[in-house]
Design an enzyme around this catalytic site. Structure first.
Site, PDB file in Angstrom:
ATOM      1  NE  ARG A   1      -3.773   0.697   1.871  1.00 51.63           N
ATOM      2  CZ  ARG A   1      -5.140   0.936   2.317  1.00 51.63           C
ATOM      3  NH1 ARG A   1      -5.297   1.699   3.482  1.00 51.63           N
ATOM      4  NH2 ARG A   1      -6.073   0.188   2.031  1.00 51.63           N
TER       5      ARG A   1
ATOM      6  CG  HIS B   1      -8.695   0.284  -2.695  1.00 52.96           C
ATOM      7  ND1 HIS B   1      -7.780  -0.955  -2.448  1.00 52.96           N
ATOM      8  CD2 HIS B   1      -8.980   0.358  -1.593  1.00 52.96           C
ATOM      9  CE1 HIS B   1      -7.846  -1.310  -0.937  1.00 52.96           C
ATOM     10  NE2 HIS B   1      -8.740  -0.317  -0.553  1.00 52.96           N
TER      11      HIS B   1
ATOM     12  CD  GLN C   1     -13.173  -1.850  -0.404  1.00 57.23           C
ATOM     13  OE1 GLN C   1     -12.288  -1.910   0.274  1.00 57.23           O
ATOM     14  NE2 GLN C   1     -14.449  -2.510  -0.015  1.00 57.23           N
TER      15      GLN C   1
ATOM     16  CG  ASP D   1     -13.406   6.503  -0.955  1.00 59.93           C
ATOM     17  OD1 ASP D   1     -13.775   6.373   0.025  1.00 59.93           O
ATOM     18  OD2 ASP D   1     -12.418   6.499  -1.780  1.00 59.93           O
TER      19      ASP D   1
ATOM     20  CB  CYS E   1     -14.073   1.244   0.129  1.00 64.43           C
ATOM     21  SG  CYS E   1     -13.270   2.727   0.230  1.00 64.43           S
TER      22      CYS E   1
ATOM     23  NE  ARG F   1     -10.255  -5.078   0.886  1.00 64.56           N
ATOM     24  CZ  ARG F   1      -9.437  -4.225   1.180  1.00 64.56           C
ATOM     25  NH1 ARG F   1      -9.985  -3.040   1.700  1.00 64.56           N
ATOM     26  NH2 ARG F   1      -8.105  -4.045   1.210  1.00 64.56           N
TER      27      ARG F   1
HETATM   28  N1  NVA Z   1      -9.880   7.212  -1.446  1.00 63.84           N
HETATM   29  C1  NVA Z   1      -9.437   6.467  -0.119  1.00 63.84           C
HETATM   30  C2  NVA Z   1      -9.750   4.968   0.163  1.00 63.84           C
HETATM   31  C3  NVA Z   1      -9.408   4.462   1.164  1.00 63.84           C
HETATM   32  C4  NVA Z   1      -9.566   3.041   1.490  1.00 63.84           C
HETATM   33  C5  NVA Z   1      -8.159   6.901   0.257  1.00 63.84           C
HETATM   34  O1  NVA Z   1      -7.366   6.449  -0.698  1.00 63.84           O
HETATM   35  O2  NVA Z   1      -7.781   7.274   1.283  1.00 63.84           O
HETATM   36  N1   CP Z   2     -11.153   0.055   2.679  1.00 60.83           N
HETATM   37  C1   CP Z   2      -9.945   0.059   3.071  1.00 60.83           C
HETATM   38  O1   CP Z   2      -8.952  -0.374   2.196  1.00 60.83           O
HETATM   39  O2   CP Z   2      -9.646   0.196   4.375  1.00 60.83           O
HETATM   40  P1   CP Z   2      -8.284   0.484   5.149  1.00 60.83           P
HETATM   41  O3   CP Z   2      -7.797   1.846   4.597  1.00 60.83           O
HETATM   42  O4   CP Z   2      -8.650   0.429   6.648  1.00 60.83           O
HETATM   43  O5   CP Z   2      -7.404  -0.702   4.827  1.00 60.83           O
END
Ligand code: NVA
Ligand code: CP
Length: 304
Positions: free
Chosen positions: A105, A132, A135, A223, A262, A290
């Site tokens: 990540r 992502h 997800q 989101d 998500c 997930r």
């Molecule tokens: N769009 C959000 C998704 C988090 C799972 C981010 O990138 O922070």
């Molecule tokens: N939806 C998701 O990826 O959550 P986290 O940021 O908690 O991993």
């Protein structure tokens, strides 16, 4: 361990895999969810590399590996040598000597690409600023459990044209559903992704009118307005306030429409409590899935 480069099964983005492969991964995950009691990853190790925070991704990958008979090693950017400037390519080559797959990540999608280029084990995208995909596998599983096959159905996105929106666009093309995105012009999804969807023959449309996108939809998705790494929070909140998913907006969708997010949610911003906790919401099932969807991904990446 062998030093020659094999061709690992990377899970980088939905647009990089074909529909049959993605369906196969979902089937494996559903099988595990329904009780396929096997431990295909006994003695396998997954490295989890985090340069951004996480709750769901970290816990679901860790628990998923345990349930499949394997184990994980967690590395955080700041507390590893990556935080002191060791290159991703060197890190990839080193980790490949210890572990059987790497999940990352990170903000910069180029790091994901570099990791996959130099790793000799499969690399899994656990979120970048661009996408992502894990997800989305959980989201497709969740839609189909509640509402049947997603092919030919309509999903509406109301909000930021961010990494999740991009993965929804990839999914619309690969799983054959219509996607109507409503975004403020300044926060539209990248033009290149929309162009890709059109070239693939996808049914993906973009508007700035949330009500028009949601009308009659089988699923409404949103989101956070301020993703990890976004700095312009105030401007985003101003631009995105007309795209809030509230009860009035949900009333425009099909009567049995699902609401998806998500998570993490910023309650009262992109979606109200009444929607997140309301009768259309399947957000907890999404979070659970997930685990199941990623077990499918892990078994596909590392299995025989
Ligand atoms: N769009 C959000 C998704 C988090 C799972 C981010 O990138 O922070
Ligand atoms: N939806 C998701 O990826 O959550 P986290 O940021 O908690 O991993």
């Amino acid at each position: 361990m062998s030093t020659h480069k094999k061709t690992p099964r990377h899970f980088l983005d939905l647009d990089k895999l074909d529909t049959g492969t993605l369906r196969g991964i979902l089937d494996i995950g559903t099988g595990f969810k329904n009780g396929d009691a096997v431990a295909p990853l006994a003695d396998k190790t997954l490295a989890l590399l985090f340069e951004k925070p996480s709750t769901r991704t970290r816990v679901s990958f860790e628990v998923g590996m345990q349930q499949l008979g394997g184990r994980v090693v967690v590395l955080e950017g700041e507390s590893s040598q990556i935080g002191r400037g060791e290159s991703i390519s060197d890190t990839a080559r080193v980790l490949s000597r210890y572990v059987d797959a790497i999940m990352i990540r990170t903000g910069d999608p180029a790091k994901l690409t570099e990791l996959a280029e130099y790793a000799t084990v499969p690399v899994i995208n656990g979120l970048t600023d661009d996408s992502h995909p894990c997800q989305l596998m959980a989201d497709i599983m969740t839609f189909e459990e509640h509402s049947g096959p997603i092919a030919g159905r309509t999903v509406a996105w109301s909000g930021d044209g961010n990494n999740m929106a991009v993965s929804w666009i990839h999914a619309a093309v690969r799983f054959g559903f219509a996607l109507r995105l409503a975004c403020p012009e300044k926060l539209n999804p990248p033009a290149g992704v929309l162009k890709w969807a059109a070239a693939e023959g996808g049914d993906v449309t973009l508007t700035s009118d949330a009500a028009a996108a949601v009308a009659g939809a089988d699923c409404v998705v949103t989101d956070t307005w301020v993703s990890m790494g976004d700095s312009d929070a105030d401007e985003r909140r101003n631009l995105l306030s007309p795209y809030q998913v509230n009860e009035d907006l949900m009333k425009l969708a099909a009567p049995d429409a699902l609401f998806m997010h998500c998570l993490p949610a910023h309650r009262g911003e992109e979606a109200t409590d009444a929607v997140i906790d309301g009768p259309h919401s399947v957000v907890w099932d999404e979070a659970e899935n997930r685990l199941h969807a990623q077990k499918g991904i892990l078994a596909w990446c590392m299995g025989d």
